[in-house]
Each structure stands twice: as C-alpha cells, then as structure tokens.
Design an enzyme around this catalytic site. Sequence first.
Site, short mmCIF file in Angstrom:
data_model
loop_
_atom_site.label_atom_id
_atom_site.label_comp_id
_atom_site.label_asym_id
_atom_site.label_seq_id
_atom_site.Cartn_x
_atom_site.Cartn_y
_atom_site.Cartn_z
N ARG A 38 50.74 52.06 3.04
CA ARG A 38 51.79 51.09 2.69
C ARG A 38 51.28 49.67 2.92
N LEU A 83 51.93 63.40 5.94
CA LEU A 83 51.88 63.10 7.38
C LEU A 83 52.61 61.81 7.72
N SER A 128 58.06 69.36 13.00
CA SER A 128 57.82 69.08 14.42
C SER A 128 58.60 70.00 15.36
N GLU A 130 60.00 68.96 17.80
CA GLU A 130 61.21 68.21 18.18
C GLU A 130 62.46 68.81 17.54
N TYR A 152 65.03 61.21 15.23
CA TYR A 152 63.73 61.69 14.71
C TYR A 152 63.79 63.20 14.47
N LYS A 156 63.43 65.12 10.94
CA LYS A 156 62.38 66.13 10.69
C LYS A 156 63.00 67.44 10.24
N HIS A 182 50.42 67.13 19.76
CA HIS A 182 48.96 67.16 19.76
C HIS A 182 48.45 65.73 19.89
N GLY A 188 48.58 56.97 19.40
CA GLY A 188 49.17 55.64 19.60
C GLY A 188 49.43 55.39 21.08
N LYS A 195 49.42 56.65 26.84
CA LYS A 195 49.86 55.60 27.76
C LYS A 195 49.26 55.89 29.14
N ARG A 281 65.34 58.62 27.79
CA ARG A 281 65.95 58.67 26.44
C ARG A 281 67.42 59.06 26.52
P1 NAP Z 1 51.29 58.40 13.54
O1 NAP Z 1 49.99 58.20 14.23
O2 NAP Z 1 52.49 57.68 14.01
O3 NAP Z 1 51.07 58.06 11.99
C1 NAP Z 1 52.14 57.87 11.10
C2 NAP Z 1 51.61 57.43 9.76
O4 NAP Z 1 52.72 57.27 8.86
C3 NAP Z 1 50.86 56.09 9.78
O5 NAP Z 1 49.75 56.19 8.93
C4 NAP Z 1 51.88 55.12 9.17
O6 NAP Z 1 51.30 54.03 8.53
C5 NAP Z 1 52.54 56.04 8.14
N1 NAP Z 1 53.83 55.57 7.65
C6 NAP Z 1 54.92 55.23 8.39
N2 NAP Z 1 55.93 54.84 7.59
C7 NAP Z 1 55.46 54.94 6.31
C8 NAP Z 1 56.02 54.68 5.04
N3 NAP Z 1 57.28 54.23 4.90
N4 NAP Z 1 55.27 54.90 3.93
C9 NAP Z 1 53.99 55.32 4.04
N5 NAP Z 1 53.39 55.56 5.22
C10 NAP Z 1 54.13 55.38 6.35
O7 NAP Z 1 51.68 59.96 13.52
P2 NAP Z 1 50.76 61.25 13.84
O8 NAP Z 1 50.80 61.53 15.28
O9 NAP Z 1 49.48 61.12 13.12
O10 NAP Z 1 51.65 62.40 13.16
C11 NAP Z 1 51.48 62.73 11.78
C12 NAP Z 1 52.74 63.40 11.28
O11 NAP Z 1 52.98 64.60 12.04
C13 NAP Z 1 54.01 62.58 11.45
O12 NAP Z 1 54.86 62.90 10.36
C14 NAP Z 1 54.63 63.08 12.74
O13 NAP Z 1 56.02 62.88 12.74
C15 NAP Z 1 54.26 64.57 12.65
N6 NAP Z 1 54.11 65.27 13.92
C16 NAP Z 1 53.28 64.77 14.87
C17 NAP Z 1 53.09 65.48 16.05
C18 NAP Z 1 52.16 64.95 17.11
O14 NAP Z 1 52.25 65.48 18.25
N7 NAP Z 1 51.28 64.02 16.82
C19 NAP Z 1 53.75 66.71 16.25
C20 NAP Z 1 54.58 67.19 15.23
C21 NAP Z 1 54.74 66.48 14.05
P3 NAP Z 1 51.00 52.61 9.28
O15 NAP Z 1 49.61 52.72 9.81
O16 NAP Z 1 51.16 51.62 8.18
O17 NAP Z 1 52.03 52.47 10.38
O1 G4F Z 2 54.68 61.34 24.15
P1 G4F Z 2 56.10 61.35 23.75
O2 G4F Z 2 56.69 60.06 23.31
O3 G4F Z 2 56.25 62.49 22.66
P2 G4F Z 2 57.49 63.32 22.10
O4 G4F Z 2 58.77 62.62 22.31
O5 G4F Z 2 57.39 64.70 22.65
O6 G4F Z 2 57.20 63.32 20.54
C1 G4F Z 2 55.89 63.59 20.04
O7 G4F Z 2 55.75 64.96 19.82
C2 G4F Z 2 56.61 65.50 18.79
C3 G4F Z 2 56.34 67.01 18.72
O8 G4F Z 2 57.12 67.67 19.67
C4 G4F Z 2 56.30 64.80 17.50
F1 G4F Z 2 57.03 65.33 16.49
C5 G4F Z 2 56.57 63.32 17.64
O9 G4F Z 2 56.22 62.65 16.43
C6 G4F Z 2 55.69 62.77 18.76
O10 G4F Z 2 54.36 62.86 18.34
O11 G4F Z 2 57.00 61.90 24.98
C7 G4F Z 2 56.72 63.12 25.60
C8 G4F Z 2 57.61 63.28 26.83
C9 G4F Z 2 59.10 63.00 26.57
O12 G4F Z 2 59.87 63.97 27.19
C10 G4F Z 2 59.35 61.65 27.21
O13 G4F Z 2 60.68 61.45 27.69
O14 G4F Z 2 57.20 62.31 27.81
C11 G4F Z 2 58.37 61.72 28.37
N1 G4F Z 2 58.01 60.40 28.90
C12 G4F Z 2 58.11 60.04 30.21
N2 G4F Z 2 57.75 58.77 30.35
C13 G4F Z 2 57.58 59.34 28.20
C14 G4F Z 2 57.41 58.30 29.12
N3 G4F Z 2 57.31 59.18 26.88
C15 G4F Z 2 56.84 57.97 26.47
N4 G4F Z 2 56.53 57.81 25.18
N5 G4F Z 2 56.69 56.92 27.35
C16 G4F Z 2 56.96 57.05 28.68
O15 G4F Z 2 56.82 56.08 29.45
#
Ligand code: NAP
Ligand code: G4F
Length: 330
Positions: A38, A83, A128, A130, A152, A156, A182, A188, A195, A281
């Site tokens: 984008r 994604l 996800s 979630e 979210y 999803k 994962h 991020g 973090k 949250r």
């Molecule tokens: P991520 O690092 O947050 O990446 C999200 C991507 O989506 C970025 O490239 C972002 O682009 C793009 N994006 C956001 N809004 C958009 C829009 N309106 N149009 C086009 N592109 C857009 O996420 P990730 O961890 O790689 O996860 C990949 C996917 O798997 C996501 O859908 C997430 O919800 C899902 N998921 C992740 C996990 C996990 O644990 N990582 C688990 C389950 C499901 P910019 O760079 O421009 O922001």
């Molecule tokens: O790392 P989180 O922000 O991930 P969360 O909420 O599990 O979501 C991630 O995994 C999902 C798959 O289950 C994806 F679909 C989603 O896109 C994303 O990738 O938080 C993990 C846990 C939560 O329970 C949160 O409350 O960590 C807890 N937590 C405690 N302190 C925190 C913090 N989370 C964040 N981000 N920051 C904190 O300071």
Amino acid sequence: MNQLHPQRALITGITGQDGSYLAEFLLSKDYEVIGLVRRSSMVSFERIAHLQDKVHIVSGDLLDEASLIEALQKHQPNEVYNLAAQSFVQTSFGQPVLTGETTALGVTRLLDAIRIVDPTIRFYQASSSEMFGKVQEVPQSESTPFHPRSPYGVAKLYGHWITVNYRESYNLHASSGILFNHESPRRGLEFVTRKITHAVAAIHLGRQHDLRLGNLDAMRDWGFAGDYVKAMWLMLQQDKPDNYVVCTGETHSVREFCELAFAHLNMDYKDYVVVDKAFFRPAEVDLLVGDPSKAHKSLSWYREVSFKDLIAMMVQADLELLQGKLKSFS
Ligand code: NAP
Ligand code: G4F
C-alpha cells in the site's frame, strides 16, 4: 510447472513479518513473487530490503477493490496469499472500524477480485487462533467452536467464514490457515515477544532500565514464523482446499517467556519487569494451545524451532541489532 510456466504468487502484506519469510521461501522454490504494497509517505521495506531485486512490487490496498483487480489482471498469479491485515490486537480495540474494513472486508474484496479475474487462482487466508478467544476446549483444533475476544478476533472470524463461503459458493481453491502465535527477529516491536527480547538486549547494554508489561499470566502457543510459512504453501499444494490449525501443541506464559529471555543474558526478569495496567486489554485471551495433528497428518508439516531456541534466536538478533552488527534481515 516448468521453466516456461513458472509458478507465480502474489503476497499481500509482503512487508510484514510473515510476508518476508514467505517471499524468501517461495523464491527458494523458484516462484515469481509479486508483493502487493500500500502507498505510504515513507516506504517500509526493511524486512524485504534484501529481496528487493528479486520480487516485483505492485501498488494496492485491501481497502480498494479496483487496485486488487488490477494487480491480479496485470500479474496473473497462480496463487494468492492474503497476509495483509491490521494485525495488532490492542490497536483493534482503539480502531475497530479500520480493523474491520481491512482484516474482515478486505478478505471479501480480494476473494471477489479473484472470482472476477480468475477463479482458478489458489487462495490462502491468514486466519488466527485469536478466533478461539475465550476457549471452548483445550487444545483447540479445526472443530473447536469460536469465541473471539477482540475486534481483531471478530474481524478474523469474518475473514475465515467468507473464505469458507467463497470455497462453497464459487468452488474456489480457498484455504484458511488458523495459525497460532509465531514470532521471529522480524516481529513488530509492539508484540510482547519482540518487546521483551528487544528490552532484554537494551537493558543488557545499559540503554534501558526496566520493561513495562501487561498481563504476565496470559498463555500462548508460540512458534517460529519461518516454520509457519511452509504450512501456508503446503495448504495450496493440496488437491482440495480446507481449514488447518498450525501450532506447536505447547503453551507458555508471558512470565515464562520473560524468565527465559532475561536468563539468556544472565539476568533475572524480576529485577526489571514492571506490571503496567496500560498494557492490559478490555477483554483478554487467557490460554491458547493448539492441536497440530491435522497439519502433521495431512500436510506432513512439523515445526523445527523449539520455544527455547526461538527465544535465544530473538534475544541474540536484538543484541546484534542494537550493537549495529545486524545490517539487514537476510
Ligand atoms: P504484520 O507484520 O503486522 O504485517 C501486516 C502486513 O499487512 C504489512 O505488510 C502491512 O503493510 C499490511 N497491510 C496492513 N493494512 C493493509 C492494507 N489496508 N492494504 C494492504 N496491506 C496492508 O503481520 P504478520 O505477523 O506478518 O501476520 C501476517 C498475517 O497473519 C496477518 O493477517 C495476521 O493477522 C495473521 N496472523 C498472524 C499471526 C502471528 O502470530 N504473526 C498469527 C495468526 C494470524 P505495511 O507495512 O504498509 O504496514
Ligand atoms: O504479542 P501479543 O500482542 O499477541 P496476541 O494478542 O496474542 O496476537 C498475536 O497473535 C495472534 C494469534 O493468536 C495473531 F492473530 C495476532 O495478529 C498477533 O500476531 O500479546 C500476547 C499476550 C496477550 O495476552 C497480551 O495481553 O501478551 C500479553 N501482554 C502482556 N503484556 C502483552 C503485553 N502484549 C503486548 N503486545 N504488550 C505488552 O506489554
């Protein structure tokens, strides 16, 4: 596919954590890779800088269906991996409508674009764990009922069901991967694992004094992102589309993650972690742990990186990053 007809994949979200690993994986399999990106005032190609001369970038946005149709018409991919999403749970409470537009309706826009342009395209939806939210059974499998706990998670769930619906209505090869958390050095900085590992490295180098976190008792099934993108590809190589849970089958608390991450650099997390209500949250997902048996049996997919090795990898990468030794993500 042979040399004359190489496989061509379009990845939305290629600039994200998973997009960068998936692009690397598909390139290693000789795919032509097209990344949908984008428009923004600053390019965010940090995670794919090392791939820039190997992938084609096309401009588009999940909020704009015409841009998706045009990208498909121009590049004619055989496979589309969706994604892209507003993927941060905490932000979804503050921006629920944007999250719904992107993470839910964005999936319909892309599926519709595929239906219009070329319904033979194989489609992967990034669903996800979630969606399980307030879990109805332990461990969670493909047949566990859903109960999302955030805008979210709700978005999803819509994306998951619209994928199933387009599969059933239009016979699309559309699969939904229900992936559990994962992580990687490319995660991020707002997500809890990164973090923590970034703070561990910064504290070790004397650049940070404490680490403010929310709920330390939340339990997650954490794996390595590099392992999980292989499961996405495997889903699209099956004769029939389906839903698959992808996970490790182990669960650990945020506290345990802290303990191991600080211990990696010989520190005690209790000396540095401060609980801060700002990171709690409105509704929490307390416990996630998946059942990977279907992915094992039907996809022959197994994770390779253990929980301990994942933490070590992330702490080490953050240390090198802060010391200026890590120049790129390659
Ligand atoms: P991520 O690092 O947050 O990446 C999200 C991507 O989506 C970025 O490239 C972002 O682009 C793009 N994006 C956001 N809004 C958009 C829009 N309106 N149009 C086009 N592109 C857009 O996420 P990730 O961890 O790689 O996860 C990949 C996917 O798997 C996501 O859908 C997430 O919800 C899902 N998921 C992740 C996990 C996990 O644990 N990582 C688990 C389950 C499901 P910019 O760079 O421009 O922001
Ligand atoms: O790392 P989180 O922000 O991930 P969360 O909420 O599990 O979501 C991630 O995994 C999902 C798959 O289950 C994806 F679909 C989603 O896109 C994303 O990738 O938080 C993990 C846990 C939560 O329970 C949160 O409350 O960590 C807890 N937590 C405690 N302190 C925190 C913090 N989370 C964040 N981000 N920051 C904190 O300071």
